[in-house]
Design an enzyme around this catalytic site. Sequence first.
Site, PDB file in Angstrom:
ATOM      1  N   TYR A  54     -18.846  -0.555  34.068  1.00 20.05           N
ATOM      2  CA  TYR A  54     -18.318   0.638  34.753  1.00 20.05           C
ATOM      3  C   TYR A  54     -18.720   0.653  36.216  1.00 20.05           C
ATOM      4  O   TYR A  54     -18.060   1.231  37.056  1.00 20.05           O
ATOM      5  CB  TYR A  54     -18.835   1.920  34.093  1.00 20.05           C
ATOM      6  N   GLU A 141     -16.429 -14.135  52.063  1.00 18.82           N
ATOM      7  CA  GLU A 141     -16.018 -12.737  51.954  1.00 18.82           C
ATOM      8  C   GLU A 141     -17.275 -11.879  52.036  1.00 18.82           C
ATOM      9  O   GLU A 141     -18.235 -12.099  51.297  1.00 18.82           O
ATOM     10  CB  GLU A 141     -15.310 -12.547  50.598  1.00 18.82           C
ATOM     11  N   GLU A 150     -25.655  -0.865  54.614  1.00 23.64           N
ATOM     12  CA  GLU A 150     -26.187  -2.032  53.892  1.00 23.64           C
ATOM     13  C   GLU A 150     -25.520  -3.356  54.275  1.00 23.64           C
ATOM     14  O   GLU A 150     -26.093  -4.411  54.048  1.00 23.64           O
ATOM     15  CB  GLU A 150     -26.128  -1.794  52.388  1.00 23.64           C
ATOM     16  N   CYS A 382     -16.821 -13.777  21.971  1.00 26.13           N
ATOM     17  CA  CYS A 382     -18.242 -13.444  22.026  1.00 26.13           C
ATOM     18  C   CYS A 382     -18.578 -12.334  21.024  1.00 26.13           C
ATOM     19  O   CYS A 382     -18.571 -12.597  19.828  1.00 26.13           O
ATOM     20  CB  CYS A 382     -18.668 -13.119  23.460  1.00 26.13           C
ATOM     21  N   LEU A 383     -18.779 -11.085  21.478  1.00 26.00           N
ATOM     22  CA  LEU A 383     -19.036 -10.023  20.504  1.00 26.00           C
ATOM     23  C   LEU A 383     -17.873  -9.937  19.509  1.00 26.00           C
ATOM     24  O   LEU A 383     -18.065  -9.624  18.339  1.00 26.00           O
ATOM     25  CB  LEU A 383     -19.214  -8.675  21.224  1.00 26.00           C
ATOM     26  N   MET A 385     -16.156 -12.397  18.280  1.00 31.80           N
ATOM     27  CA  MET A 385     -16.393 -13.417  17.248  1.00 31.80           C
ATOM     28  C   MET A 385     -17.481 -12.920  16.291  1.00 31.80           C
ATOM     29  O   MET A 385     -17.381 -13.059  15.068  1.00 31.80           O
ATOM     30  CB  MET A 385     -16.804 -14.721  17.931  1.00 31.80           C
ATOM     31  N   GLN A 386     -18.521 -12.328  16.860  1.00 30.42           N
ATOM     32  CA  GLN A 386     -19.616 -11.834  16.016  1.00 30.42           C
ATOM     33  C   GLN A 386     -19.114 -10.756  15.051  1.00 30.42           C
ATOM     34  O   GLN A 386     -19.524 -10.707  13.892  1.00 30.42           O
ATOM     35  CB  GLN A 386     -20.750 -11.298  16.901  1.00 30.42           C
ATOM     36  N   GLU A 406     -28.709  -7.104  16.792  1.00 31.89           N
ATOM     37  CA  GLU A 406     -28.569  -6.357  18.051  1.00 31.89           C
ATOM     38  C   GLU A 406     -28.313  -4.873  17.732  1.00 31.89           C
ATOM     39  O   GLU A 406     -28.808  -3.993  18.420  1.00 31.89           O
ATOM     40  CB  GLU A 406     -27.402  -6.915  18.883  1.00 31.89           C
ATOM     41  N   ARG A 463     -26.853 -13.313  23.946  1.00 34.34           N
ATOM     42  CA  ARG A 463     -28.180 -13.617  23.402  1.00 34.34           C
ATOM     43  C   ARG A 463     -28.119 -13.947  21.917  1.00 34.34           C
ATOM     44  O   ARG A 463     -28.860 -14.763  21.423  1.00 34.34           O
ATOM     45  CB  ARG A 463     -29.107 -12.398  23.535  1.00 34.34           C
ATOM     46  N   HIS A 508     -17.046 -17.766  26.313  1.00 34.34           N
ATOM     47  CA  HIS A 508     -16.037 -16.967  27.040  1.00 34.34           C
ATOM     48  C   HIS A 508     -14.949 -17.877  27.610  1.00 34.34           C
ATOM     49  O   HIS A 508     -15.029 -18.279  28.779  1.00 34.34           O
ATOM     50  CB  HIS A 508     -16.704 -16.198  28.177  1.00 34.34           C
ATOM     51  N   GLU A 510     -12.102 -17.191  28.607  1.00 38.36           N
ATOM     52  CA  GLU A 510     -11.332 -16.554  29.697  1.00 38.36           C
ATOM     53  C   GLU A 510     -11.865 -16.939  31.077  1.00 38.36           C
ATOM     54  O   GLU A 510     -11.154 -16.805  32.067  1.00 38.36           O
ATOM     55  CB  GLU A 510     -11.327 -15.026  29.515  1.00 38.36           C
TER      56      GLU A 510
HETATM   57  N1  GLN Z   1     -23.950  -8.560  22.712  1.00 38.60           N
HETATM   58  C1  GLN Z   1     -23.664  -9.855  22.217  1.00 38.60           C
HETATM   59  C2  GLN Z   1     -24.769 -10.846  22.543  1.00 38.60           C
HETATM   60  O1  GLN Z   1     -25.534 -10.635  23.444  1.00 38.60           O
HETATM   61  C3  GLN Z   1     -22.333 -10.360  22.745  1.00 38.60           C
HETATM   62  C4  GLN Z   1     -22.300 -10.573  24.217  1.00 38.60           C
HETATM   63  C5  GLN Z   1     -20.917 -10.717  24.776  1.00 38.60           C
HETATM   64  O2  GLN Z   1     -19.933 -10.336  24.148  1.00 38.60           O
HETATM   65  N2  GLN Z   1     -20.814 -11.246  25.991  1.00 38.60           N
HETATM   66  O3  GLN Z   1     -24.878 -11.855  21.882  1.00 38.60           O
END
Ligand code: GLN
Length: 549
Positions: A54, A141, A150, A382-383, A385-386, A406, A463, A508, A510
Site C-alpha cells: 500500500y 531516474e 529529501e 508463491c503464497l 502455490m502455498q 506462517e 521465507r 515469482h 512474473e
Molecule cells: N508469505 C509467504 C512466504 O513468505 C509467501 C510470500 C510471497 O507470496 N511472496 O513464504
Amino acid sequence: MAKYIFVTGGVTSSLGKGIIAASLAKLLQARGLKVTIQKFDPYINIDPGTLNPYEHGECFVTDDGAETDLDLGHYERFLNIPTSQANNVTTGRIYQTVINKERAGDYLGKTVQVIPHITDEIKRRMLLLGNEGKYDIVITEIGGTVGDIESLPFVEAVRQLQWEMPEEDCMVVHLTLIPYLRAAKELKTKPTQHSVRMLSQEGVHPNVIVCRTEQPLNDELKKKIALFCNVKPNAVIEAMDASTIYEVPLKMLQEGLDVIVLKKLQINGYAAPELTKWRAFLDKLKYPQSKVTIGLIGKYIELQDAYKSILESFIHAGAINECKVQIVNVHSEFITDDNVKEKLKDLDGLLVAPGFGHRGVEGKIIAVKYARENQLPFFGICLGMQMAVIEFARNVLGWADAHSTEMNPTTNFPVIDLMEDQKNIETKGGTMRLGAFPCDIKQGSLAHTIYGTTHISERHRHRWEFNNKYITDFQKAGMVPSGKNPGTGLVEIVELPDHPFFIGVQYHPELKSTVENPQPIFVHFIKAAKTFSEKKESVKNPLLQSEMI
Ligand code: GLN
C-alpha cells in the site's frame, strides 16, 4: 566511456518518470546503443523490501536478490535486459555506507557532512554502472519531485556531475505536468515554469522538458514553455496520455526525444530505430482475436501497483496469444464457501496472488478449491502455490487443520513450513529467500511442456517452503512436485496431472516477463483459459458444438 542522462520530475508525483526513462532507453537501444537505467529513491529505508504494497506498490526482485523499486520492472520489461542491486539506490543505503565508513574510521578527524560526503557517495553510485564499460548510456531516474527536501542531495549530486563532466557527456530531462483546466478550456504552463525555476535554483538546468498532458500542446504553447524554461522549442516534448505504456516509446519517437538526446550527447552515426518486434507486439495487443476473463485473487487489489508485474505479464502473454486478457480483481477477504461460485463462475482462469500474513488466506483456499473441482485453469504464485498445497492437504488428503506455520504455528499438519536456516533469522530487511535460484523440472510434466526444458532459473521472495516431510503423501494423492531446487530438494513447482491446467510455483515468474520474452507459464495459462472459454461457449451454444464436431 558512458554518457549520463538524468531524469527529474516536477509539479507532482506519479507522472510516469519510470515509463519515460524506459521509453527513452528503448529508443536508444533500438538505435544500437547499450543502455541501462537506474533509480535513486530519496527515502530512508535501505530498500523497499520492508514496505507494505500500500505504501510503495510491488517490490521488484532482481536476479542478484535485490529488493527494488517497481520501476526496475518497467526497465526490464522494456529493455529485455536484467537489472541488479546497483540499479536501485536509496538515501538509506547511501547514509548506511557513509556511516559504516565513519565507524570504520575512514574519515578520522573530519566532520562528516551532506556535502561532500553524502553527495560524493551519491555520485560514486551514479557512475558505478557506467564505469563497468558495458554501457554507452546510463539513464538515472531521480525519485520524488523537485523541491522536496529529501531529494535535494540527489539534485546537488547531479549539479556537481554536470559541472565536472564534459558538456556532451551529461544531460537532464525534466518531466513535468501541463494541467488542463476544463472550466477555462486551457492548458496551464505555470506549474511547469515554477518547477523548472525550482530546479534551476538548485543549480540544475534541464536540457529537455517532457510535458505530460491530456490535450495536445500547440506550437505556441511549446514556444511559451521553451521561452520561460530556457530551452529550445524542439526540446519541449509532448507526452500525451497513452492507451498503454507500451505505446509511449513510439510517441517519444514521433516527438523526436531520442534525436534531441543524441544531438546533445554528440552521439553520431546512430542507426535508424529497429522496433519491428515492438510494433508487432503492439499490433497484437491492439487487435486481439479473442478474450478471456482471469480472476486475480489477492488482498491488495485496491492498489493496482501491488501486482504490477503480474498485470504486465498478462499483457505480454495476452498479446502473444492474440487474446485480450480481462482481469477481474477478487478480494480474497470476502470469498466464502457460500459466495465463491457466484464470484468465480464467469472466469476462464484463476490466479492466486503472492502475499504475506493471515489476512485473506481462507478466501484464497476456497478459491483454489473451486478451481480444482471445476476444472478451471489455476495458477498460484508463491503464497498462491502455498494455498494450493494447503487446500489439497485439507480437502484431498483430509487433514482438516493443515496450514502454513506462517498463519498457524501450532497446526498438526505444517505442510508449508519455515526452512531450518530461516528459523533463527530475526531481522526483517533482505533476509528472505531472495533472487534467482535454479530449478530442475520433471520430464513429461506440465511444467516441462510449458518451459520446453528441464533446467530453469526463476526469482524468489519468500521465507516459507513446501514441507518435504509430506511429499510422498501428496504424490500418492495426485499432486506432483514437478520442479525442485537441485541443491536443496526444495519443491518449487506443484501440479495436478488430472486437471486441465493446475500449477503452483514457489517463485515469482512474473518478474521475468518482458515484451520480447513473455513468461511461458503466463503464455500457457492464457492458452488454457482460451480453451476453457471456448468449451464454455460450445456448451452454451450447442450449434457451435456440432459445428466443432
Ligand atoms: N508469505 C509467504 C512466504 O513468505 C509467501 C510470500 C510471497 O507470496 N511472496 O513464504
